[in-house]
Design an enzyme around this catalytic site. Sequence first.
Site, short mmCIF file in Angstrom:
data_model
loop_
_atom_site.label_atom_id
_atom_site.label_comp_id
_atom_site.label_asym_id
_atom_site.label_seq_id
_atom_site.Cartn_x
_atom_site.Cartn_y
_atom_site.Cartn_z
N GLY A 187 -24.46 3.62 4.87
CA GLY A 187 -23.57 4.17 3.84
C GLY A 187 -24.02 3.69 2.48
N VAL A 188 -24.74 4.57 1.75
CA VAL A 188 -25.19 4.16 0.42
C VAL A 188 -24.45 4.99 -0.63
CG1 VAL A 188 -27.37 2.98 0.81
CG2 VAL A 188 -27.34 5.46 0.92
N GLY A 225 -22.53 0.82 -1.45
CA GLY A 225 -23.79 0.62 -0.75
C GLY A 225 -25.01 0.65 -1.67
N HIS A 226 -25.02 1.57 -2.63
CA HIS A 226 -26.24 1.65 -3.44
C HIS A 226 -26.36 0.48 -4.41
CE1 HIS A 226 -24.38 3.67 -7.00
NE2 HIS A 226 -25.45 3.24 -7.62
N LYS A 234 0.87 -1.18 0.00
CA LYS A 234 0.00 0.00 0.00
C LYS A 234 0.90 1.22 0.00
CE LYS A 234 -4.55 0.86 0.74
NZ LYS A 234 -5.76 0.09 0.47
N1 LIG Z 1 -15.24 0.98 -3.79
C1 LIG Z 1 -14.69 -0.20 -3.66
O1 LIG Z 1 -14.49 -0.93 -4.63
C2 LIG Z 1 -14.34 -0.73 -2.28
C3 LIG Z 1 -13.61 -1.93 -2.20
C4 LIG Z 1 -13.31 -2.45 -0.93
C5 LIG Z 1 -13.72 -1.78 0.21
N2 LIG Z 1 -14.41 -0.59 0.09
C6 LIG Z 1 -14.83 0.07 1.33
O2 LIG Z 1 -16.24 0.16 1.37
C7 LIG Z 1 -16.65 1.36 2.00
C8 LIG Z 1 -17.53 2.16 1.05
O3 LIG Z 1 -16.80 2.46 -0.13
P1 LIG Z 1 -17.43 3.35 -1.30
O4 LIG Z 1 -16.51 3.22 -2.44
O5 LIG Z 1 -18.88 3.04 -1.44
O6 LIG Z 1 -17.26 4.81 -0.66
P2 LIG Z 1 -18.20 6.08 -0.86
O7 LIG Z 1 -17.43 7.23 -0.32
O8 LIG Z 1 -18.74 6.14 -2.25
O9 LIG Z 1 -19.46 5.76 0.09
C9 LIG Z 1 -19.42 5.84 1.47
C10 LIG Z 1 -20.76 6.42 1.93
O10 LIG Z 1 -20.79 6.39 3.36
C11 LIG Z 1 -21.37 7.60 3.81
N3 LIG Z 1 -20.96 7.82 5.19
C12 LIG Z 1 -19.80 8.34 5.67
N4 LIG Z 1 -19.82 8.38 7.02
C13 LIG Z 1 -21.01 7.85 7.40
C14 LIG Z 1 -21.62 7.61 8.65
N5 LIG Z 1 -21.00 7.92 9.79
N6 LIG Z 1 -22.86 7.07 8.67
C15 LIG Z 1 -23.50 6.75 7.53
N7 LIG Z 1 -22.97 6.97 6.30
C16 LIG Z 1 -21.74 7.51 6.24
C17 LIG Z 1 -20.87 8.65 2.83
O11 LIG Z 1 -21.70 9.79 2.85
C18 LIG Z 1 -20.95 7.88 1.51
O12 LIG Z 1 -22.21 8.04 0.87
C19 LIG Z 1 -15.35 2.08 2.40
O13 LIG Z 1 -15.03 1.73 3.73
C20 LIG Z 1 -14.33 1.49 1.45
O14 LIG Z 1 -13.02 1.53 2.02
C21 LIG Z 1 -14.74 -0.08 -1.11
#
Ligand SMILES: NC(=O)c1ccc[n+]([C@@H]2O[C@H](COP(=O)([O-])OP(=O)(O)OC[C@H]3O[C@@H](n4cnc5c(N)ncnc54)[C@H](O)[C@@H]3O)[C@@H](O)[C@H]2O)c1
Length: 360
Positions: free
Chosen positions: A188-189, A193-194, A88
């Site tokens: 978290g959508v 999430g969505h 990383k």
């Molecule tokens: N995108 C990927 O491919 C991927 C892969 C592995 C892990 N992840 C992990 O999954 C999680 C989500 O990733 P993502 O890409 O959807 O990120 P993102 O930023 O698009 O979505 C995160 C959502 O969580 C909301 N949020 C933040 N704090 C919050 C709280 N306290 N309560 C409720 N909602 C809250 C934000 O407003 C946002 O809508 C992260 O922890 C990320 O590290 C993502």
Amino acid sequence: MTEATDGVLHTLFRTDQGGHEQVVLCQDRASGLKAVIAIHSTALGPALGGTRFYPYASEEEAVSDALNLARGMSYKNAMAGLDHGGGKAVIIGDPEQIKTEELLLAYGRFVASLGGRYVTACDVGTYVADMDVVARECRWTTGRSPENGGAGDSSVLTAFGVFQGMRASAQHLWGDPSLRGRKVGVAGVGKVGHHLVEHLLQDGAEVVVTDVREESVRRVLDRHPAVTAVPDTDALIRVEGLDIYAPCALGGALHDESVPVLTARIVCGAANNQLAHPGVEKDLADRGILYAPDYVVNAGGVIQVADELHGFDFERCRAKAAKIFDTTLAIFARAKEDGIPPAAAADRIAEHRMAEGRRS
Ligand SMILES: NC(=O)c1ccc[n+]([C@@H]2O[C@H](COP(=O)([O-])OP(=O)(O)OC[C@H]3O[C@@H](n4cnc5c(N)ncnc54)[C@H](O)[C@@H]3O)[C@@H](O)[C@H]2O)c1
């Protein structure tokens, strides 16, 4: 030795951090780049992991984060069945303030100087468009845009993998992988999430969501009128009759205050590092809550970026991400056999693969 270097070296060689292979400190004064590249292991292949761009309070904090995240990637890549070790990188600074093309190109030259021992991708604070820039200086870059030969946004497969982990959890606990009629809370959508909400609805689940960003919740409710929303995560985890809780926002969702009040029987979500501190996995097990280890079920994204290195094929990736179902079931079986929580069982299986698969 100064106090600062002493601190860095202490962090690097602390045995509980897992014995990293290499750490590179990078500085490009012209662009203002300061970065740390940490390679935890290349036992299974070139280290693979994203680049976090974050305003760390100190350089020590940046090194420590890079080391922790790199180690986590070794486990995630091993469990996903990838021929990659863990690494990383972190770039120190506020991306809103200091991210420039010049800085990203300088960063790409540092990654290239490692000759393929580390392959970089997106993480918090870096995006597909940034990897397109880094790739101009460094062929060991993935997570690029489709216009530049990449696979683009990884959240589609991440959500699919989490859904498979959830189905496996349901199979283990209730003897049936279907989520029909189950009440699932998604905290978290955003990007992942969505997409997860869509899988859940297609499978017939009842979905409750929350998000700190009102527009994220609105987007889901507008598209899916059957979904309901609650004001915050604290309310979500207490919803009566909740079967599954899916943390899909930030890390640390499972802690001393949240675990005792969870109404769900299963926790399975996309967020990284859901367990706030060691011991939480046991608290969950003691309450009879089945925890699907985060790094196992959220591996769809890394499966995608690894595949991109060989010419991206969506169906091949989807098939690999579908195996998260079997992997999750195997972890629950091992946990039962060894009498340990699933998080500990996942670590044991990953460590075994790293030891067995070690390249000579
Ligand atoms: N995108 C990927 O491919 C991927 C892969 C592995 C892990 N992840 C992990 O999954 C999680 C989500 O990733 P993502 O890409 O959807 O990120 P993102 O930023 O698009 O979505 C995160 C959502 O969580 C909301 N949020 C933040 N704090 C919050 C709280 N306290 N309560 C409720 N909602 C809250 C934000 O407003 C946002 O809508 C992260 O922890 C990320 O590290 C993502």
